[in-house]
Scaffold this active site. Structure first.
Site, PDB file in Angstrom:
ATOM      1  N   HIS A 128      35.677  21.893 105.012  1.00  0.00           N
ATOM      2  CA  HIS A 128      35.745  21.080 103.798  1.00  0.00           C
ATOM      3  C   HIS A 128      36.097  19.621 104.111  1.00  0.00           C
ATOM      4  O   HIS A 128      36.731  19.320 105.120  1.00  0.00           O
ATOM      5  CB  HIS A 128      36.777  21.676 102.835  1.00  0.00           C
ATOM      6  CG  HIS A 128      38.120  21.882 103.474  1.00  0.00           C
ATOM      7  ND1 HIS A 128      38.375  22.931 104.328  1.00  0.00           N
ATOM      8  CD2 HIS A 128      39.245  21.143 103.432  1.00  0.00           C
ATOM      9  CE1 HIS A 128      39.618  22.846 104.750  1.00  0.00           C
ATOM     10  NE2 HIS A 128      40.166  21.753 104.223  1.00  0.00           N
TER      11      HIS A 128
HETATM   12  C1  COA Z   1      40.317  19.336 117.767  1.00  0.00           C
HETATM   13  C2  COA Z   1      40.371  20.837 117.904  1.00  0.00           C
HETATM   14  C3  COA Z   1      38.949  21.426 117.854  1.00  0.00           C
HETATM   15  C4  COA Z   1      40.998  21.074 119.284  1.00  0.00           C
HETATM   16  O1  COA Z   1      41.222  22.417 119.494  1.00  0.00           O
HETATM   17  P1  COA Z   1      41.650  22.916 120.970  1.00  0.00           P
HETATM   18  O2  COA Z   1      40.532  22.672 121.933  1.00  0.00           O
HETATM   19  O3  COA Z   1      42.155  24.303 120.843  1.00  0.00           O
HETATM   20  O4  COA Z   1      42.759  21.906 121.429  1.00  0.00           O
HETATM   21  P2  COA Z   1      44.356  22.004 121.347  1.00  0.00           P
HETATM   22  O5  COA Z   1      44.798  22.565 120.022  1.00  0.00           O
HETATM   23  O6  COA Z   1      44.810  22.685 122.591  1.00  0.00           O
HETATM   24  O7  COA Z   1      44.777  20.471 121.398  1.00  0.00           O
HETATM   25  C5  COA Z   1      44.406  19.639 122.483  1.00  0.00           C
HETATM   26  C6  COA Z   1      45.021  18.265 122.231  1.00  0.00           C
HETATM   27  O8  COA Z   1      44.394  17.659 121.067  1.00  0.00           O
HETATM   28  C7  COA Z   1      45.378  17.352 120.052  1.00  0.00           C
HETATM   29  N1  COA Z   1      44.756  17.628 118.769  1.00  0.00           N
HETATM   30  C8  COA Z   1      44.251  18.797 118.358  1.00  0.00           C
HETATM   31  N2  COA Z   1      43.677  18.656 117.157  1.00  0.00           N
HETATM   32  C9  COA Z   1      43.825  17.363 116.805  1.00  0.00           C
HETATM   33  C10 COA Z   1      43.427  16.608 115.688  1.00  0.00           C
HETATM   34  N3  COA Z   1      42.756  17.183 114.689  1.00  0.00           N
HETATM   35  N4  COA Z   1      43.708  15.287 115.674  1.00  0.00           N
HETATM   36  C11 COA Z   1      44.383  14.709 116.695  1.00  0.00           C
HETATM   37  N5  COA Z   1      44.778  15.373 117.794  1.00  0.00           N
HETATM   38  C12 COA Z   1      44.518  16.690 117.846  1.00  0.00           C
HETATM   39  C13 COA Z   1      46.555  18.285 120.399  1.00  0.00           C
HETATM   40  O9  COA Z   1      47.754  17.758 119.927  1.00  0.00           O
HETATM   41  C14 COA Z   1      46.490  18.298 121.897  1.00  0.00           C
HETATM   42  O10 COA Z   1      47.020  17.095 122.391  1.00  0.00           O
HETATM   43  P3  COA Z   1      47.749  16.999 123.818  1.00  0.00           P
HETATM   44  O11 COA Z   1      46.745  17.456 124.856  1.00  0.00           O
HETATM   45  O12 COA Z   1      48.105  15.560 123.956  1.00  0.00           O
HETATM   46  O13 COA Z   1      48.916  17.925 123.737  1.00  0.00           O
HETATM   47  C15 COA Z   1      41.215  21.514 116.785  1.00  0.00           C
HETATM   48  O14 COA Z   1      42.585  21.159 116.934  1.00  0.00           O
HETATM   49  C16 COA Z   1      40.768  21.102 115.388  1.00  0.00           C
HETATM   50  O15 COA Z   1      41.138  20.066 114.845  1.00  0.00           O
HETATM   51  N6  COA Z   1      39.915  21.993 114.807  1.00  0.00           N
HETATM   52  C17 COA Z   1      39.464  21.863 113.454  1.00  0.00           C
HETATM   53  C18 COA Z   1      39.805  23.118 112.707  1.00  0.00           C
HETATM   54  C19 COA Z   1      39.817  22.961 111.194  1.00  0.00           C
HETATM   55  O16 COA Z   1      39.443  21.946 110.638  1.00  0.00           O
HETATM   56  N7  COA Z   1      40.238  23.999 110.528  1.00  0.00           N
HETATM   57  C20 COA Z   1      40.303  24.014 109.106  1.00  0.00           C
HETATM   58  C21 COA Z   1      40.495  25.438 108.682  1.00  0.00           C
HETATM   59  S1  COA Z   1      40.712  25.542 106.951  1.00  0.00           S
END
Ligand code: COA
Length: 209
Positions: A128
């Site tokens: 969304h």
């Molecule tokens: C970006 C994303 C894909 C990364 O997932 P991941 O590969 O598992 O990565 P991690 O959670 O291990 O995070 C890796 C790094 O990115 C940072 N990070 C993760 N998501 C972030 C975001 N949205 N914005 C800024 N930084 C973010 C973490 O803090 C971490 O930082 P660090 O390495 O300095 O500690 C995920 O966090 C995300 O935002 N997914 C979207 C999911 C969503 O919108 N869901 C809604 C459901 S209703």
């Protein structure tokens, strides 16, 4: 008599075409439902998805509007009106001129905007609040291109005629204004790209044997 034969032949051809379209439509509907089920662990049944998922309704509406859009210039206005009606019901605005591949899924949906010159590959997913928007006021390619398997997190804005490579991910609330390479994750404002550690290039061991 010859006239009657011609009419019967025409009716048969029409029936065959209708059958072909009906089976294509039903295959697409089934594929969309199966895809939604695969992407949402909260989904419990096909009927729940078919009746209650606004993201799925929006993509079905888009497919009809897009078919009208590419069919003829004279019905483009109807395609636009249809997409606005779908927006009213789902909260998701997909311009009928956008090009979207197979197994596209929008989770939750509300607040998604997809612009006219957007191109989306197969197996992509948006949450969304995502905008795939333009950053130019000229009537040119001004919206993003997404490769296959791209996931865009909730609230993210992807702006301009940039390209997100295959399997790219965009973090929630990121603002992406530059290309994202394949198999990378873009996070932050403005978004910075990080190569993903979990990605392993598929090497066929047999080439070393
Ligand atoms: C970006 C994303 C894909 C990364 O997932 P991941 O590969 O598992 O990565 P991690 O959670 O291990 O995070 C890796 C790094 O990115 C940072 N990070 C993760 N998501 C972030 C975001 N949205 N914005 C800024 N930084 C973010 C973490 O803090 C971490 O930082 P660090 O390495 O300095 O500690 C995920 O966090 C995300 O935002 N997914 C979207 C999911 C969503 O919108 N869901 C809604 C459901 S209703």
């Amino acid at each position: 008599m010859a006239d009657l034969r011609t009419h019967i032949k025409d009716i048969r051809t029409l029936a065959q075409k209708t059958k072909k379209y009906a089976s294509k439509i039903s295959a697409t509907i089934n594929e969309d439902i199966a895809n939604a089920r695969e992407h949402d662990p909260a989904a419990r049944s096909n009927i729940e998805i078919a009746c209650g998922y606004s993201g799925v309704h929006a993509i079905w509406g888009y497919r009809l509007a897009h078919a009208m859009w590419i069919k003829s210039d004279t019905i483009k206005i109807l395609a636009r009106l249809l997409s606005q009606a779908i927006r009213l019901v789902t909260g998701i605005e997909i311009h009928p001129g956008a090009t979207i591949g197979k197994r596209f899924f929008i989770d939750h949906g509300m607040g998604v905007v997809i612009g006219e010159t957007t191109e989306i590959g197969d197996d992509c997913m948006l949450y969304h609040g995502v905008t795939l928007g333009g950053s130019s006021l000229k009537a040119e390619k001004r919206h993003p291109t997404l490769g296959n398997g791209v996931v865009v997190g909730a609230g993210a804005k992807v702006l301009g005629a940039i390209t997100l490579g295959d399997n790219a991910r965009v973090g929630a609330n990121a603002v992406v204004v530059r290309d994202v390479p394949a198999n990378s994750t873009a996070i932050g404002i403005p978004a910075k790209n990080r190569a993903r550690e979990d990605y392993r290039f598929p090497i066929d061991p047999s080439i070393y044997i």
